[in-house]
Design an enzyme around this catalytic site. Structure first.
Site, short mmCIF file in Angstrom:
data_model
loop_
_atom_site.label_atom_id
_atom_site.label_comp_id
_atom_site.label_asym_id
_atom_site.label_seq_id
_atom_site.Cartn_x
_atom_site.Cartn_y
_atom_site.Cartn_z
N ARG A 52 -0.81 12.33 -3.86
CA ARG A 52 -0.83 11.53 -2.63
C ARG A 52 -0.98 12.45 -1.43
O ARG A 52 -0.93 13.67 -1.57
CB ARG A 52 0.43 10.65 -2.52
CG ARG A 52 1.64 11.35 -3.02
CD ARG A 52 2.84 11.52 -2.17
NE ARG A 52 2.62 11.53 -0.78
CZ ARG A 52 2.58 12.63 -0.06
NH1 ARG A 52 2.70 13.84 -0.62
NH2 ARG A 52 2.40 12.58 1.25
N GLY A 53 -1.13 11.81 -0.25
CA GLY A 53 -1.43 12.59 0.94
C GLY A 53 -2.95 12.64 1.07
O GLY A 53 -3.66 12.93 0.09
N ARG A 95 -6.94 3.51 -3.40
CA ARG A 95 -6.13 3.35 -2.18
C ARG A 95 -7.08 3.15 -0.99
O ARG A 95 -8.08 3.87 -0.88
CB ARG A 95 -5.22 4.57 -1.94
CG ARG A 95 -4.12 4.68 -2.97
CD ARG A 95 -3.05 5.67 -2.55
NE ARG A 95 -2.13 5.11 -1.58
CZ ARG A 95 -1.20 5.83 -0.94
NH1 ARG A 95 -1.10 7.14 -1.15
NH2 ARG A 95 -0.38 5.26 -0.09
N GLN A 202 9.10 9.97 0.82
CA GLN A 202 8.31 11.22 0.76
C GLN A 202 8.96 12.32 1.61
O GLN A 202 8.84 13.51 1.29
CB GLN A 202 6.88 10.98 1.27
CG GLN A 202 6.00 10.15 0.37
CD GLN A 202 6.03 8.68 0.74
OE1 GLN A 202 7.03 8.18 1.24
NE2 GLN A 202 4.95 7.97 0.47
N ASP A 243 -3.75 9.50 8.09
CA ASP A 243 -4.61 9.07 7.00
C ASP A 243 -6.00 8.67 7.45
O ASP A 243 -6.95 8.68 6.68
CB ASP A 243 -3.96 7.92 6.23
CG ASP A 243 -2.79 8.44 5.41
OD1 ASP A 243 -1.71 8.64 5.98
OD2 ASP A 243 -3.00 8.73 4.21
N LYS A 254 1.76 7.13 7.74
CA LYS A 254 2.83 6.47 7.00
C LYS A 254 3.64 5.54 7.89
O LYS A 254 3.97 5.89 9.03
CB LYS A 254 3.71 7.56 6.38
CG LYS A 254 4.92 7.11 5.61
CD LYS A 254 4.59 6.14 4.49
CE LYS A 254 3.51 6.65 3.56
NZ LYS A 254 2.97 5.58 2.68
O1 MRU Z 1 1.42 7.09 1.00
P1 MRU Z 1 1.25 8.57 1.13
O2 MRU Z 1 2.43 9.34 0.64
O3 MRU Z 1 -0.05 9.06 0.54
O4 MRU Z 1 1.16 8.81 2.71
C1 MRU Z 1 0.89 10.10 3.17
C2 MRU Z 1 0.88 10.21 4.65
O5 MRU Z 1 1.07 9.26 5.36
C3 MRU Z 1 0.55 11.56 5.21
O6 MRU Z 1 1.17 11.77 6.44
C4 MRU Z 1 -0.98 11.66 5.40
O7 MRU Z 1 -1.66 11.31 4.24
C5 MRU Z 1 -1.39 13.02 5.82
S1 MRU Z 1 -1.21 14.22 4.55
C6 MRU Z 1 -1.71 15.69 5.18
#
Ligand code: MRU
Length: 351
Positions: A52-53, A95, A202, A243, A254
């Protein structure tokens, strides 16, 4: 002693045709390395947040589509392209919000389309090179974001971060954590406050864990505590990842990022978003146009609890992301420089 930062968040084992990831749903209690060989496994690992991320999802998708292409058994270009597109659409459906996923898949598709004359076998080799380039660029990009980000910070600063935009969300350094890691190496002595990040934690499970593994001073707090930390003067900056950044600078990240930005404005704490250029989406005009993923109610009502913590059948609202309006963002830190408002112009200039 194993240090989580010594492991690759995402890697390719080409000899065994496998995508290798750390299963992030097991952290911090268990280090489980997964070798994913089928498209279903890769799709589900992204959907279930095992990987993820935004940047890490992009790299995983690039290796994933390379592995799919490698497995297509035909020399006929048209047939190959049709199967490639099918696999691409399937991975893209895992996603919806992080644009890095489709960005990486489209970049890989570009290789297939631009090299038709070279034949399928050569295209497969070029796809391997491209997927590796995407990962290397992610490493270089994060480091550069770190260098730019560090110019905005002072020794001893308190920094609030949300979710995990760390090494576990990228190939190295992270985005929001990159200035923290570089500053840590250079003796800045930062104090980092990690939001736990409901509902999937997270911040608690991943960011606090990886920063502590690097020896950074970390304090964990519930999401609702950040405003008090700012009010007490304990934070000199808020830094988060994102994202998708729309062309006007609105940024999805997030869920829980927007309230942080609102509180930061109230208490005059600069609010920085770290965004690799691969996260900026010129095709999305403004925040309202960003598709926000909604996830299962169980993530809120019972996940992580020993028993269910909400009445049966209660209605649940569980969007995975929110959008921070660009007027709440002090600066967007990219690998191409630090952007300041008006963001539409600043974004056009660097893209
Ligand atoms: O749902 P996730 O854990 O994938 O969400 C991740 C985030 O919101 C991060 O802040 C974003 O992807 C940036 S990662 C460098």
């Amino acid at each position: 002693m194993t240090n989580i930062l010594d492991y690759d968040t995402v890697a390719l084992d080409d000899a065994h045709s496998a995508l290798v990831i750390i299963d992030q749903t097991r952290l911090p209690n268990e280090l489980s390395i997964l070798h994913l060989t089928t498209q279903e496994e890769i799709h589900d690992a992204i959907y279930l947040l095992k990987v993820r991320g935004a940047p890490a999802i992009g790299v995983a998708a690039a290796y994933g589509i390379y592995l799919a292409a490698k497995n297509i058994k035909t020399d006929n270009y048209k047939e190959f392209l049709a199967k490639f597109n099918e696999a691409k659409d399937y991975l893209a459906s895992s996603r919806p919000t992080a644009v890095n996923l489709t960005w990486a898949l489209e970049r890989m598709k570009g290789i297939v389309e631009m090299n038709m004359v070279l034949g399928v076998e050569r295209i497969k080799e070029l796809l391997l090179d491209e997927s590796r380039a995407i990962q290397q660029e992610d490493i270089d990009t994060c480091r550069q974001i770190g260098e730019y980000g560090l110019t905005l910070l002072k020794k001893g600063d308190g920094i609030i971060t949300h979710c995990n935009a760390g090494q576990l969300a990228t190939s190295k350094h992270g985005t929001a954590t990159a200035p923290i890691y570089l500053g840590h190496e250079r003796g800045y002595g930062f104090h980092v406050f990690c939001d736990e990040t409901r509902p999937l934690l997270q911040g608690a499970r991943l960011t606090a864990y990886e920063l502590m593994s690097a020896g950074v001073d970390v304090t964990l707090m519930c999401d609702g505590m950040a405003a008090s930390v700012m009010k007490k003067g304990l934070a000199q900056a808020v830094i988060t990842g994102c994202d998708r950044v729309a062309a006007n600078g609105d940024a999805a990240n997030k869920i829980g990022t927007l309230p942080l930005a609102i509180a930061a404005k109230r208490f005059n704490v600069p609010f920085y978003i770290c965004a690799p250029s691969s996260t900026i989406d010129l095709a999305t005009r403004k925040g309202e146009d960003i598709v926000i993923e909604e996830r299962k109610p169980e993530e809120v009502t019972e996940m992580w609890y020993r028993e269910r913590m909400a009445p049966k059948n209660v209605k649940v609202f569980n969007p995975a992301f929110d959008v921070t309006d660009s007027d709440l963002i002090t600066a967007i830190i990219t690998e191409r420089g630090i952007l300041y408002p008006p963001y539409d112009k600043a974004i056009k200039n660097i893209m």
